[in-house]
Scaffold this motif. Structure first.
Motif, short mmCIF file in Angstrom:
data_model
loop_
_atom_site.label_atom_id
_atom_site.label_comp_id
_atom_site.label_asym_id
_atom_site.label_seq_id
_atom_site.Cartn_x
_atom_site.Cartn_y
_atom_site.Cartn_z
N PRO A 184 30.71 103.91 30.06
CA PRO A 184 29.70 103.97 31.12
C PRO A 184 29.15 105.39 31.27
CG PRO A 184 31.78 103.05 31.91
CD PRO A 184 32.05 103.65 30.58
N ASN A 185 27.84 105.53 31.13
CA ASN A 185 27.21 106.85 31.28
C ASN A 185 26.41 106.91 32.57
OD1 ASN A 185 28.10 107.78 28.76
ND2 ASN A 185 26.38 106.82 27.74
N PHE A 186 26.82 107.81 33.45
CA PHE A 186 26.08 108.04 34.69
C PHE A 186 26.17 109.51 35.05
CE2 PHE A 186 27.19 103.55 34.98
CZ PHE A 186 25.96 103.00 35.33
N TYR A 187 25.28 109.95 35.94
CA TYR A 187 25.39 111.32 36.42
C TYR A 187 26.62 111.39 37.32
CZ TYR A 187 20.72 111.91 34.61
OH TYR A 187 19.64 111.97 33.78
N PRO A 188 27.65 112.16 36.91
CA PRO A 188 28.93 112.13 37.64
C PRO A 188 28.81 112.61 39.07
CG PRO A 188 28.92 113.84 35.94
CD PRO A 188 27.70 113.02 35.73
N TYR A 189 27.85 113.50 39.34
CA TYR A 189 27.76 114.10 40.67
C TYR A 189 26.95 113.26 41.64
CZ TYR A 189 23.34 115.60 38.61
OH TYR A 189 22.12 115.62 37.99
N LEU A 190 26.33 112.18 41.13
CA LEU A 190 25.50 111.35 42.01
C LEU A 190 26.25 110.09 42.42
CD1 LEU A 190 21.99 111.42 40.30
CD2 LEU A 190 22.73 112.68 42.30
N SER A 191 25.87 109.53 43.56
CA SER A 191 26.47 108.28 44.02
C SER A 191 25.98 107.12 43.16
CB SER A 191 26.09 108.03 45.47
OG SER A 191 24.70 107.78 45.55
N VAL A 201 22.54 93.90 42.64
CA VAL A 201 23.44 94.02 41.48
C VAL A 201 24.79 94.62 41.89
CG1 VAL A 201 21.76 94.04 39.63
CG2 VAL A 201 22.34 96.18 40.76
N LEU A 202 24.78 95.48 42.90
CA LEU A 202 26.05 96.05 43.36
C LEU A 202 26.92 94.95 43.98
CD1 LEU A 202 25.04 99.53 44.80
CD2 LEU A 202 26.48 99.06 42.83
N THR A 203 26.28 94.00 44.65
CA THR A 203 27.02 92.86 45.20
C THR A 203 27.60 92.02 44.06
OG1 THR A 203 25.34 92.84 46.92
CG2 THR A 203 26.88 90.97 46.88
N LEU A 204 26.78 91.82 43.03
CA LEU A 204 27.21 91.03 41.87
C LEU A 204 28.51 91.55 41.28
CD1 LEU A 204 26.25 88.82 39.68
CD2 LEU A 204 25.42 90.78 38.40
N VAL A 205 28.65 92.88 41.18
CA VAL A 205 29.85 93.45 40.57
C VAL A 205 30.87 93.91 41.62
CG1 VAL A 205 28.63 94.16 38.50
CG2 VAL A 205 28.84 95.76 40.40
N MET A 213 35.88 100.35 37.77
CA MET A 213 34.69 100.40 38.61
C MET A 213 33.51 100.97 37.85
SD MET A 213 36.60 101.72 42.00
CE MET A 213 35.18 102.03 42.99
N LYS A 214 33.79 101.99 37.03
CA LYS A 214 32.71 102.58 36.22
C LYS A 214 32.12 101.52 35.29
CE LYS A 214 34.37 107.32 36.13
NZ LYS A 214 35.05 108.38 35.39
N GLN A 215 33.02 100.76 34.67
CA GLN A 215 32.58 99.72 33.74
C GLN A 215 31.73 98.67 34.48
OE1 GLN A 215 32.10 99.50 30.33
NE2 GLN A 215 34.25 99.97 30.08
N ARG A 216 32.16 98.32 35.69
CA ARG A 216 31.41 97.33 36.46
C ARG A 216 30.06 97.88 36.90
NH1 ARG A 216 36.31 96.47 39.86
NH2 ARG A 216 34.96 96.19 41.66
N LEU A 217 30.04 99.18 37.25
CA LEU A 217 28.76 99.79 37.62
C LEU A 217 27.81 99.76 36.42
CD1 LEU A 217 27.12 101.23 39.80
CD2 LEU A 217 27.98 103.39 38.91
#
Lengths: 297, 284
Positions: free
Chosen positions: A83-90, A112-116, A133-137
């Protein structure tokens, strides 16, 4: 059947050949497993189809259009490697970025947040998330544009059993809605549980592309047990229905050559005075089929 | 374009280096620009830069842009960190997969650079006007506008420097390497400069220092057109314009640096195109 993706003679050479002249087709609405041992070219293939890697030669068509444009990518959802995301962002801000890129309204984010199941954690920074959680995000992010095709590269990598089950259920749930899914994994039982079709890669070559059932010509095997196993084996041998009969852990295993229904076999054996205490008709697991296929080449 | 701006805004707003370096930069900037109001004592010698005429029109433009230009690296740090983190966090790859084209990526980074540069330029412009009108000996319109071209020069100097940083960040992808890269480039330019000077000197064995300085200023030299040197030539060192320098016999001569301007614009175009080319050609 509508073809979502057609790949023709796709090749990538780094210092060695990573993907060699592979061709396959993906039909709409099916769940495809991309199988292959580590280093067989799965991620490289995805990379080319998602425009992050330049192919050496070959071509492909998404939804009938040649190559991969940003416009095509907006119809696809993809998770690659990790999972690639900006680590410092929510989570919420990260998804806002994805929504901005894809041109999707922010209202989809909560959906989509509800979905996961991550809605309560949406204000927390990505770096505070557990791997599951990262994988689900990542799945939420890939789902944000209601993609026609979902690409998942090793979606259960590094997850604990509970996480694996969650992801698997999520994939099944998404597949039910008719989304075409291509999932790469080297965990075969994982693929077996969700996929209807498979593409088998080995050393950059595509060995097979089609339904799981059609992967081998094998019709399966019987597991049988009775008081006198020797008599059972004799009776089975005279039937000329099996190509191989052997005993494993007190259970007779007969590999089918000419198909026969379990009830029919039971009847025939009873007629010759053999009464079974166990009778089961089984299909080879994807694993053994896969190994057979890979060994052949 | 609005979409790309919003994207950059989302990416940068909560980014720590962005906040830290912005605060440092503007604090340092304000402190520096008002430096002339402070008395310095060197031994029993007091220097007040205001009395040395740094706030006088027209040379105030030269002073302020030059001094503030020294600290462009603080804004540069934001650019280096925010571009490098796209690669170390694999976000460039993810952005691409999500459907952001290479062109849009470059363009969004250029927008950030443009905003930083514009903001910094306007800041210098207004602070200089404020300081000039308050402390300059004369404030006739003619004098005020006479050397105001230092402001656009400052803009180009910053923009070129930042596109260089963008280029290095895209090539090297790790902020540490970018800092080393900048240092290496500066070092190589100096070495090249010295070598060319040596060759130049050997052509004029019997010449006084004063004449030599003038000759060097007017002569075509390759080292003047290297990236860092050509941008720094846009705003020459103004210390020769201090009254103390004039009293000591220093002579300030300056011609508008057209060649530097052209060179800078060529470099910045080259950096942008090369950045795009690398994003396109590399496998991610």
């Amino acid at each position: 059947m509508e073809k979502v993706l057609i790949v023709k003679n796709l090749t990538k050479k780094f210092k060695r050949v990573a993907v060699n002249q592979i061709s396959f087709e993906v039909q709409k609405g099916n769940v495809y497993g991309l199988l292959g041992p580590n280093g067989s070219g799965k991620s490289t293939t995805f990379g080319m189809l998602l425009s992050t890697i330049n192919p050496t030669s070959g071509e492909w068509y998404w939804f009938g259009e040649k190559g991969t444009t940003p416009k095509t990518l907006k119809k696809i959802g993809a998770i690659i490697e990790q999972p690639n995301f900006y680590p410092y962002l929510s989570a919420e801000k990260n998804l806002k970025i994805v929504a901005k890129i894809k041109g999707i309204p922010y209202s989809r984010i909560d959906e989509v947040l509800t979905l996961v199941g991550l809605l309560e954690r949406k204000k927390d920074a990505f770096k505070t998330y557990s791997l599951g959680m990262k994988q689900r995000l990542a799945i939420a992010s890939a789902m944000i544009n209601n993609p026609q095709v979902l690409i998942l590269d090793e979606p259960t990598n590094g997850l604990d059993p509970e996480g694996i089950i969650q992801i698997r259920e999520l994939i099944a749930q998404i597949a039910q809605k008719g989304t075409t899914i291509i999932v790469a994994s080297h965990l075969l039982d994982e693929i077996e549980k969700v996929c209807s079709h498979v593409i088998v890669l080995k050393n950059g070559n595509a060995l097979y592309c089609g339904s799981v059932e059609g992967m081998t010509s094998s019709m399966g095997y019987f597991e049988l047990k009775c008081e006198n196993n020797d008599a059972l084996i004799n009776a089975l041998q005279t039937m000329n229905l099996f190509k191989k009969i052997h005993i494993q852990n007190e259970v007779v295993i007969a590999t089918i050559e000419n198909d026969i229904a379990a009830a029919e076999l039971n009847k025939k054996l009873a007629q010759s005075g053999i009464y079974l205490s166990m009778l089961q008709k089984k299909k080879e697991s994807l694993e053994s089929q896969f190994l057979e296929l890979v060994k052949k080449q | 374009m609005i979409r790309l701006l919003q994207l950059e805004w989302l990416k940068n707003l909560s980014y720590k280096p962005f906040k830290i370096f912005s605060v440092i930069y503007f604090t340092v900037l304000i402190a520096l620009l008002f430096i002339g109001l402070v008395d310095f004592s060197i031994g029993n010698f007091t220097i007040n830069l205001k009395e040395q005429g740094i706030y006088n029109f027209p040379q105030i433009w030269n002073f302020t842009t030059w001094i503030v230009g020294l600290f462009k690296i603080f804004l540069g740090c934001i650019i280096i960190f925010s571009i490098c983190q796209e690669f170390t966090n694999r976000m460039f790859k993810q952005n691409t997969i999500d459907g952001l084209s290479r062109k849009e990526f470059i363009f969004s980074k250029l927008l950030t650079i443009l905003i930083f540069t514009t903001f910094s330029t306007l800041f210098v412009l207004f602070v200089s006007l404020y300081l000039g009108y308050n402390y300059s000996e004369k404030t006739s319109f003619n004098l005020v506008t006479q050397e105001i071209y230092f402001i656009p020069n400052y803009f180009i100097k910053l923009f070129t420097f930042f596109t260089l940083l963008m280029f290095l960040s895209i090539v090297l992808r790790k902020s540490m390497f970018v800092f080393l890269g900048i240092f290496a480039l500066w070092f190589l330019e100096q070495v090249f400069n010295v070598l060319e000077m040596k060759v130049f000197y050997s052509n004029y064995p019997n010449i006084s220092n004063q004449e030599l300085v003038e000759k060097v200023q007017n002569e075509f030299m390759w080292s003047k057109f290297l990236p860092l040197e050509s941008t720094s030539g846009l705003i020459p060192n103004p210390m020769m314009r201090l009254q103390i320098a004039e009293m000591l016999g220093g002579k300030f001569s300056f011609q508008y640096p057209t060649f530097n301007l052209v060179a800078s614009l060529l470099w910045t175009t080259l950096f942008i195109l090369a950045s795009y080319w690398i994003l396109k050609k590399r496998d991610w």
